[in-house]
Design a protein around this motif. Structure first.
Motif, mmCIF file in Angstrom:
data_model
loop_
_atom_site.group_PDB
_atom_site.id
_atom_site.type_symbol
_atom_site.label_atom_id
_atom_site.label_comp_id
_atom_site.label_asym_id
_atom_site.label_seq_id
_atom_site.Cartn_x
_atom_site.Cartn_y
_atom_site.Cartn_z
ATOM 1 N N ARG A 110 0.842 -1.193 0.000
ATOM 2 C CA ARG A 110 0.000 0.000 0.000
ATOM 3 C C ARG A 110 0.877 1.242 0.000
ATOM 4 N NH1 ARG A 110 -5.181 0.262 1.732
ATOM 5 N NH2 ARG A 110 -6.231 -1.718 1.492
ATOM 6 N N GLY A 153 -2.564 -2.396 -10.430
ATOM 7 C CA GLY A 153 -2.239 -1.282 -9.541
ATOM 8 C C GLY A 153 -1.869 0.039 -10.192
ATOM 9 N N THR A 156 -4.129 2.811 -9.332
ATOM 10 C CA THR A 156 -3.877 3.391 -8.010
ATOM 11 C C THR A 156 -2.744 4.401 -8.079
ATOM 12 O OG1 THR A 156 -4.680 1.367 -6.998
ATOM 13 C CG2 THR A 156 -3.346 2.787 -5.610
ATOM 14 N N HIS A 213 -9.296 -0.755 -10.656
ATOM 15 C CA HIS A 213 -8.735 -1.290 -9.430
ATOM 16 C C HIS A 213 -9.474 -0.681 -8.233
ATOM 17 C CE1 HIS A 213 -4.770 -2.142 -7.120
ATOM 18 N NE2 HIS A 213 -5.349 -3.278 -7.443
ATOM 19 N N ARG A 215 -8.728 -0.266 -5.145
ATOM 20 C CA ARG A 215 -7.983 0.649 -4.275
ATOM 21 C C ARG A 215 -7.850 2.035 -4.893
ATOM 22 N NH1 ARG A 215 -3.003 -2.731 -2.916
ATOM 23 N NH2 ARG A 215 -2.001 -0.712 -2.753
ATOM 24 N N ALA A 216 -7.851 2.093 -6.210
ATOM 25 C CA ALA A 216 -7.790 3.397 -6.872
ATOM 26 C C ALA A 216 -9.070 4.181 -6.591
ATOM 27 C CB ALA A 216 -7.593 3.216 -8.373
#
Ligand code: ASP
Ligand code: MG
Length: 407
Positions: A110, A153, A156, A213, A215-216
């Motif tokens: 992260r 990723g 992100t 994604h 997390r983005a």
């Protein structure tokens, strides 16, 4: 004006496509400072993983990260060269050079912070900065290791840079026109959405829609970065992911139908029905990072009950091996698994305030003769577990029942 653009692997899979991307960037760079994030070309990441696995079943995390990060380093340098060829002043940077500092967790690090100092200097000197997506470093010092942010990723990376640069726009370019009401390959009447809220997009992504994604999107919500998802091959308008607003309230309360057929169900038979058992079963799974979804516990008979839940097919073996010792401990009889499961979901922030959607969903599935095996809900989502063979008819029936097709 500062613009962050991200180009996915399929948009930069050949030098020809990279040349086209460079032309698009050259166009935008006339009126803005630009940071461009790229994914690795085409299937590079998959190929590098396959190569590592040919040599060892369980590649070392640090070395694998270092290897995979080269995919994006290559594409960023190649894109910088393509920009030079268009007469655009450009410089490529690794994730670390762009100031992306992450945890020291291989393969799914992260981002801890972004220090955009160098990036800003490059932009202020009139250059387009081309940043290798999907990667960071653990520290500024020479002991720093290269890390990667998890598959997909680069999205992100783009949102994190947009937040750090306080960019005016964050644009994610891919090979689809945006976010659709459902997968157009399953339902040709699917419509592209002009806007979607962060929350809805997260539910869509979490339930199998592979546009962005997760997390983005989380990062976008946290830093209020509006994210445009659009096609790198045309000039259609795309879908803007943003904060929920009033105009979103008057539209169809159901925004989309997601499906995921990468689902396995595990059923633990004859578990004693007493306090602490669910914890004993699920705690070791959580500790091993296995993502558990649809959980169903039956009504007990003679003090025994069955507990079933789902995981992704990729995590089935891991879940089985984690459960084996636990089952002995609690005296459970047997573990039955089924890899042919799927989930279909209806998603929309309007679901929160409109009762009756669950029954309408069950009705639509039953009129197709589709059996519902389990159910989970969130405030803005209802998910049914069904047999994999029923996915397509289920998606189509729901898309129709909730009036999502093109007018
Ligand atoms: N190249 C990486 C992957 O394929 C990261 C990305 O494409 O965003 O997962
Ligand atoms: Mg990729």
């Amino acid at each position: 004006m500062i613009v962050v653009q991200k180009y996915g692997g399929s948009s930069v899979s050949t030098t020809e496509k990279i040349r086209n991307v460079a032309k698009r960037i050259a166009e935008s760079a006339r009126n803005a400072q630009m940071a461009v994030v790229v994914s690795a070309m085409g299937d590079t990441t998959d190929e590098l993983i396959a190569m590592a696995r040919e040599l060892t079943v369980l590649p070392d995390g640090r070395e694998l990260d270092k290897l995979l990060a080269t995919g994006e380093q290559a594409s960023s340098a190649i894109l910088a060269l393509a920009l030079h060829a268009q007469g655009v002043n450009a410089v490529s940077l690794t994730g670390g050079q762009a100031g992306i500092i992450t945890e020291k967790v291989p393969s799914k690090a992260r981002i801890l912070k972004v220090d955009p100092k160098r990036l800003k200097e490059e932009l202020n000197s009139g250059k387009v900065a081309v940043v290798a997506g999907f990667q960071g470093i653990t520290d500024n010092a020479s002991w720093a290791d290269i890390t990667t942010l998890g598959r997909g990723g680069s999205d992100t990376t783009a949102v994190a840079l947009a937040a750090a640069l306080k960019a005016d726009r964050c644009e994610i370019y891919t090979d689809v026109d945006g976010v659709f009401t459902t997968d157009p390959r399953v339902e040709p009447a699917a419509q592209k959405l002009d806007t979607i809220s962060y929350e809805e997009m997260l539910e869509m992504a979490g339930q199998g829609a592979r546009v962005m994604h997760s997390r983005a999107v989380e990062l976008g919500e946290l830093y209020e970065v509006e994210i445009l998802v659009a096609n790198s091959a045309n000039n259609t308008q795309g879908t803007l992911i943003k904060k929920e607003d009033q105009s979103m309230e008057v539209r169809n309360p159901v925004r989309g139908i997601a499906h995921d057929d990468d689902v396995a169900r595990l059923t633990v038979l004859s578990v004693p029905d007493k306090p602490g058992i669910a914890y004993q079963l699920f705690n070791p799974l959580a500790d091993s990072n296995v993502n558990v979804d649809v959980i169903v516990q039956n009504v007990s008979q003679d003090g025994l009950t069955d507990v079933s839940f789902t995981v992704s097919n990729a995590e089935l073996e891991k879940a089985k091996s984690v459960l084996a010792p636990v089952m002995k401990e609690i005296g459970a009889k047997e573990l039955v698994t089924d890899e042919n499961m799927a989930k279909v979901s209806i998603i929309g922030s309007g679901i929160r305030s409109h009762p009756g959607y669950a029954s309408q969903m069950f009705g639509a599935l039953s009129s197709e003769g589709i059996n519902i095996i389990g159910i989970t809900t969130s405030e803005i989502r209802i998910t049914c577990l069904i047999n994999k063979e029923n996915v397509k008819p289920a998606v189509r029936a729901l898309h129709k029942a909730f009036k999502l097709e093109k007018a």
